[in-house]
Design a protein around this motif. Structure first.
Motif, PDB file in Angstrom:
ATOM      1  N   PRO A   1       4.261  17.607  -4.104  1.00 57.35           N
ATOM      2  CA  PRO A   1       3.972  16.642  -5.180  1.00 57.35           C
ATOM      3  C   PRO A   1       5.221  16.087  -5.847  1.00 57.35           C
ATOM      4  O   PRO A   1       5.268  14.893  -6.170  1.00 57.35           O
ATOM      5  CB  PRO A   1       3.130  17.452  -6.177  1.00 57.35           C
ATOM      6  CG  PRO A   1       3.393  18.878  -5.859  1.00 57.35           C
ATOM      7  CD  PRO A   1       3.663  18.932  -4.394  1.00 57.35           C
ATOM      8  N   VAL A   2       6.250  16.930  -6.044  1.00 59.33           N
ATOM      9  CA  VAL A   2       7.491  16.446  -6.675  1.00 59.33           C
ATOM     10  C   VAL A   2       8.176  15.427  -5.773  1.00 59.33           C
ATOM     11  O   VAL A   2       8.674  14.395  -6.241  1.00 59.33           O
ATOM     12  CB  VAL A   2       8.434  17.624  -7.001  1.00 59.33           C
ATOM     13  CG1 VAL A   2       9.798  17.102  -7.458  1.00 59.33           C
ATOM     14  CG2 VAL A   2       7.836  18.519  -8.074  1.00 59.33           C
ATOM     15  N   SER A   3       8.215  15.693  -4.466  1.00 58.20           N
ATOM     16  CA  SER A   3       8.836  14.767  -3.507  1.00 58.20           C
ATOM     17  C   SER A   3       8.131  13.415  -3.501  1.00 58.20           C
ATOM     18  O   SER A   3       8.779  12.362  -3.498  1.00 58.20           O
ATOM     19  CB  SER A   3       8.813  15.357  -2.096  1.00 58.20           C
ATOM     20  OG  SER A   3       9.490  16.573  -2.033  1.00 58.20           O
ATOM     21  N   ILE A   4       6.798  13.461  -3.487  1.00 59.33           N
ATOM     22  CA  ILE A   4       6.017  12.216  -3.465  1.00 59.33           C
ATOM     23  C   ILE A   4       6.247  11.415  -4.743  1.00 59.33           C
ATOM     24  O   ILE A   4       6.495  10.204  -4.700  1.00 59.33           O
ATOM     25  CB  ILE A   4       4.519  12.528  -3.286  1.00 59.33           C
ATOM     26  CG1 ILE A   4       4.262  13.107  -1.899  1.00 59.33           C
ATOM     27  CG2 ILE A   4       3.666  11.272  -3.504  1.00 59.33           C
ATOM     28  CD1 ILE A   4       2.846  13.614  -1.690  1.00 59.33           C
ATOM     29  N   ALA A   5       6.199  12.098  -5.891  1.00 57.93           N
ATOM     30  CA  ALA A   5       6.372  11.408  -7.181  1.00 57.93           C
ATOM     31  C   ALA A   5       7.760  10.807  -7.306  1.00 57.93           C
ATOM     32  O   ALA A   5       7.913   9.650  -7.716  1.00 57.93           O
ATOM     33  CB  ALA A   5       6.101  12.381  -8.325  1.00 57.93           C
ATOM     34  N   LEU A   6       8.785  11.571  -6.938  1.00 56.96           N
ATOM     35  CA  LEU A   6      10.162  11.082  -7.072  1.00 56.96           C
ATOM     36  C   LEU A   6      10.436   9.927  -6.118  1.00 56.96           C
ATOM     37  O   LEU A   6      11.148   8.978  -6.465  1.00 56.96           O
ATOM     38  CB  LEU A   6      11.140  12.230  -6.813  1.00 56.96           C
ATOM     39  CG  LEU A   6      12.617  11.973  -7.130  1.00 56.96           C
ATOM     40  CD1 LEU A   6      12.800  11.629  -8.603  1.00 56.96           C
ATOM     41  CD2 LEU A   6      13.466  13.193  -6.761  1.00 56.96           C
ATOM     42  N   SER A   7       9.854   9.988  -4.921  1.00 57.79           N
ATOM     43  CA  SER A   7      10.066   8.926  -3.918  1.00 57.79           C
ATOM     44  C   SER A   7       9.544   7.576  -4.390  1.00 57.79           C
ATOM     45  O   SER A   7      10.088   6.532  -4.016  1.00 57.79           O
ATOM     46  CB  SER A   7       9.384   9.305  -2.600  1.00 57.79           C
ATOM     47  OG  SER A   7       9.952  10.464  -2.040  1.00 57.79           O
ATOM     48  N   GLN A   8       8.487   7.581  -5.208  1.00 58.45           N
ATOM     49  CA  GLN A   8       7.904   6.318  -5.675  1.00 58.45           C
ATOM     50  C   GLN A   8       8.897   5.494  -6.487  1.00 58.45           C
ATOM     51  O   GLN A   8       8.832   4.268  -6.510  1.00 58.45           O
ATOM     52  CB  GLN A   8       6.650   6.582  -6.521  1.00 58.45           C
ATOM     53  CG  GLN A   8       5.558   7.370  -5.824  1.00 58.45           C
ATOM     54  CD  GLN A   8       5.201   6.812  -4.466  1.00 58.45           C
ATOM     55  OE1 GLN A   8       4.849   5.639  -4.331  1.00 58.45           O
ATOM     56  NE2 GLN A   8       5.303   7.649  -3.443  1.00 58.45           N
TER      57      GLN A   8
ATOM     58  N   GLY B   1      12.268  23.887   3.745  1.00 52.77           N
ATOM     59  CA  GLY B   1      12.504  22.609   4.418  1.00 52.77           C
ATOM     60  C   GLY B   1      11.236  21.966   4.937  1.00 52.77           C
ATOM     61  O   GLY B   1      11.108  20.738   4.935  1.00 52.77           O
ATOM     62  N   ALA B   2      10.264  22.775   5.386  1.00 50.84           N
ATOM     63  CA  ALA B   2       9.016  22.230   5.937  1.00 50.84           C
ATOM     64  C   ALA B   2       8.220  21.489   4.876  1.00 50.84           C
ATOM     65  O   ALA B   2       7.712  20.379   5.110  1.00 50.84           O
ATOM     66  CB  ALA B   2       8.180  23.361   6.541  1.00 50.84           C
ATOM     67  N   LYS B   3       8.096  22.077   3.682  1.00 53.25           N
ATOM     68  CA  LYS B   3       7.358  21.423   2.604  1.00 53.25           C
ATOM     69  C   LYS B   3       8.068  20.148   2.142  1.00 53.25           C
ATOM     70  O   LYS B   3       7.428  19.137   1.839  1.00 53.25           O
ATOM     71  CB  LYS B   3       7.202  22.376   1.414  1.00 53.25           C
ATOM     72  CG  LYS B   3       6.298  23.566   1.679  1.00 53.25           C
ATOM     73  CD  LYS B   3       4.846  23.142   1.818  1.00 53.25           C
ATOM     74  CE  LYS B   3       3.937  24.350   1.926  1.00 53.25           C
ATOM     75  NZ  LYS B   3       2.527  23.976   2.127  1.00 53.25           N
ATOM     76  N   LEU B   4       9.399  20.221   2.080  1.00 53.49           N
ATOM     77  CA  LEU B   4      10.165  19.037   1.692  1.00 53.49           C
ATOM     78  C   LEU B   4       9.985  17.928   2.726  1.00 53.49           C
ATOM     79  O   LEU B   4       9.854  16.749   2.380  1.00 53.49           O
ATOM     80  CB  LEU B   4      11.645  19.396   1.553  1.00 53.49           C
ATOM     81  CG  LEU B   4      12.585  18.275   1.094  1.00 53.49           C
ATOM     82  CD1 LEU B   4      12.196  17.786  -0.295  1.00 53.49           C
ATOM     83  CD2 LEU B   4      14.038  18.740   1.106  1.00 53.49           C
ATOM     84  N   LEU B   5       9.957  18.316   4.002  1.00 54.32           N
ATOM     85  CA  LEU B   5       9.765  17.352   5.089  1.00 54.32           C
ATOM     86  C   LEU B   5       8.432  16.624   4.931  1.00 54.32           C
ATOM     87  O   LEU B   5       8.353  15.395   5.061  1.00 54.32           O
ATOM     88  CB  LEU B   5       9.816  18.077   6.430  1.00 54.32           C
ATOM     89  CG  LEU B   5       9.749  17.218   7.701  1.00 54.32           C
ATOM     90  CD1 LEU B   5      11.010  16.378   7.848  1.00 54.32           C
ATOM     91  CD2 LEU B   5       9.570  18.100   8.926  1.00 54.32           C
ATOM     92  N   ILE B   6       7.386  17.382   4.638  1.00 53.82           N
ATOM     93  CA  ILE B   6       6.064  16.774   4.434  1.00 53.82           C
ATOM     94  C   ILE B   6       6.079  15.864   3.210  1.00 53.82           C
ATOM     95  O   ILE B   6       5.610  14.717   3.252  1.00 53.82           O
ATOM     96  CB  ILE B   6       4.993  17.871   4.251  1.00 53.82           C
ATOM     97  CG1 ILE B   6       4.832  18.691   5.523  1.00 53.82           C
ATOM     98  CG2 ILE B   6       3.641  17.250   3.864  1.00 53.82           C
ATOM     99  CD1 ILE B   6       3.994  19.941   5.352  1.00 53.82           C
ATOM    100  N   GLY B   7       6.630  16.360   2.112  1.00 49.79           N
ATOM    101  CA  GLY B   7       6.608  15.622   0.848  1.00 49.79           C
ATOM    102  C   GLY B   7       7.323  14.291   0.902  1.00 49.79           C
ATOM    103  O   GLY B   7       6.772  13.270   0.462  1.00 49.79           O
ATOM    104  N   VAL B   8       8.531  14.273   1.460  1.00 57.07           N
ATOM    105  CA  VAL B   8       9.300  13.015   1.441  1.00 57.07           C
ATOM    106  C   VAL B   8       8.753  12.013   2.451  1.00 57.07           C
ATOM    107  O   VAL B   8       8.903  10.795   2.267  1.00 57.07           O
ATOM    108  CB  VAL B   8      10.805  13.271   1.686  1.00 57.07           C
ATOM    109  CG1 VAL B   8      11.409  14.060   0.535  1.00 57.07           C
ATOM    110  CG2 VAL B   8      11.054  13.982   3.013  1.00 57.07           C
ATOM    111  N   ASN B   9       8.121  12.511   3.523  1.00 56.17           N
ATOM    112  CA  ASN B   9       7.520  11.575   4.472  1.00 56.17           C
ATOM    113  C   ASN B   9       6.244  10.957   3.912  1.00 56.17           C
ATOM    114  O   ASN B   9       6.033   9.741   4.034  1.00 56.17           O
ATOM    115  CB  ASN B   9       7.236  12.279   5.803  1.00 56.17           C
ATOM    116  CG  ASN B   9       8.456  12.312   6.704  1.00 56.17           C
ATOM    117  OD1 ASN B   9       8.932  11.287   7.154  1.00 56.17           O
ATOM    118  ND2 ASN B   9       8.979  13.505   6.952  1.00 56.17           N
TER     119      ASN B   9
END
Length: 373
Positions: A290-297, A315-323
């Motif tokens: 959720p943090v990756s998705i929100a920050l990417s916006q 790294g796996a969770k970060l990979l999912i989040g930023v993609n």
């Protein structure tokens, strides 16, 4: 003269918004962490070298018309608007896995505009470009070389190739199914071969260059897999490209490389400040997606990747989040701006309608993938 220079600067800042922001952030961060030789430790030269080599190789394939020939072969199987739209989506989806999402859009969006703008109605035309953008962003998340953030995470976390595939396959598969369903919006209206224009390319006269660029591509893949040292691949790419076609060096996106360097410095400095370390560590840990998705916006997914990677070991969770974070706003993935720029250059473009279609479809895809997640 001053007016021309001012316009040039403004135009550059619009086109390279992320580079400008990254540079400002890097300069500001230097006020908190004094400049020293330690700054060199921030920079991941392996990632920069791989990006540079991949951009050179793709520029080489593009210069000999390889992608035009590939597109022309695929169009022999199309007989309707729907099947033609499907071809473009497949090109963007699977092409982005090997040549990155931004390069896929640079290659295939102008081609689709050139081919179909006189056949589709305005809404169909906009929908096709938006879906191509989604296809490129969603397809690229499957491989380590599909986009810059994947390449960085794959390198920084020393992930195994199979691990990347396993992590992203479910999301890639669901995305592919969503794209297939979306294609049914286009009618099955028949189109003749005369209505589709193909660029004429004779690949045979560039056989030697084709072999060289293919060899360089596989050498680069061995570096991605940590078999060949990055410096050896970099020297080989530069040496061969210099003698084959030195004009390709001008086609490299140096602004992207400079953006990475600026972000490496900013992120490295942020990691040296104790207060930020403790705050971000608490916020990110266990909430990578959720943090990756929100920050990417707000800052796009590449800067979000570099920043958040300093505060999580997952790294796996970060990979999912930023993609997944590449979906949503128009700047969530900077590759999305490429399609938008191509579209608004058209005389009868409808900027607001495009923005509306883009936002609604991106939010819908993101919501479905989040539910799946």
């Amino acid at each position: 003269m001053k007016q021309i220079n001012r316009k040039t600067i403004i135009q550059f800042m619009k086109q390279e918004f992320v580079l400008c922001i990254a540079t400002i952030l890097a300069v500001i961060s230097c006020a908190f962490v004094p400049v020293s030789k330690n700054y060199l430790d921030y920079i991941d030269f392996r990632v920069l070298s791989l990006l540079f080599c991949l951009m050179l190789i793709v520029a080489g394939f593009r210069s000999i018309g390889f992608f035009d020939v590939l597109s022309e072969k695929l169009f022999h199987f199309t007989h309707s608007i729907r099947s033609t739209a499907m071809v473009f989506l497949l090109l963007c989806f699977f092409g982005s896995m090997l040549i990155t999402n931004d390069v896929a859009l640079i290659l295939f969006v102008p081609f689709s505009i050139f081919t179909l703008k006189k056949i589709l109605n305005p809404h169909q035309f906009i929908l096709l470009i938006v879906l191509e953008t989604l296809a490129a962003n969603l397809g690229s998340m499957f491989t380590p070389i599909g986009n810059p953030q994947n390449l960085y995470i794959f390198s920084a976390y020393e992930m195994e190739l199979l691990s990347v595939f396993k992590t992203m396959f479910p999301y890639t598969a669901v995305s592919f199914l969503l794209l297939l369903v979306s294609v049914f919006y286009f009618p099955k209206t028949a189109i003749s071969e005369r209505q589709i224009q193909h660029p004429k390319t004779n690949l045979k006269k560039y056989a030697f260059r084709y072999v060289c660029f293919t060899a360089l591509f596989f050498i680069t893949l061995t570096t991605v897999l940590r078999i060949t040292p990055f410096w050896l691949t970099l020297i080989t790419c530069i040496f061969i490209t210099f003698f084959i076609n030195r004009s390709l060096f001008a086609m490299v996106d140096y602004c992207l490389l400079l953006t990475f360097i600026a972000l490496f410095i900013f992120v490295g400095n942020m990691g040296q400040i104790p207060q930020i370390q403790s705050t971000m560590g608490t916020l990110v840990s266990g909430n990578e997606i959720p943090v990756s998705i929100a920050l990417s916006q707000g800052i796009s997914n590449v800067p979000a990747t570099l920043l958040l990677s300093q505060f999580t070991e997952n790294g796996a969770k970060l990979l999912i989040g930023v993609n997944l974070g590449g979906l949503g706003t128009l700047i969530a993935s900077m590759a999305s701006l490429i399609s938008y720029k191509f579209y608004v250059k058209e005389k009868e473009s409808r900027g607001f309608t495009y923005f509306l279609f883009f936002t609604l479809l991106n939010v819908a895809f993101l919501a479905i993938l989040l539910l799946f997640c």
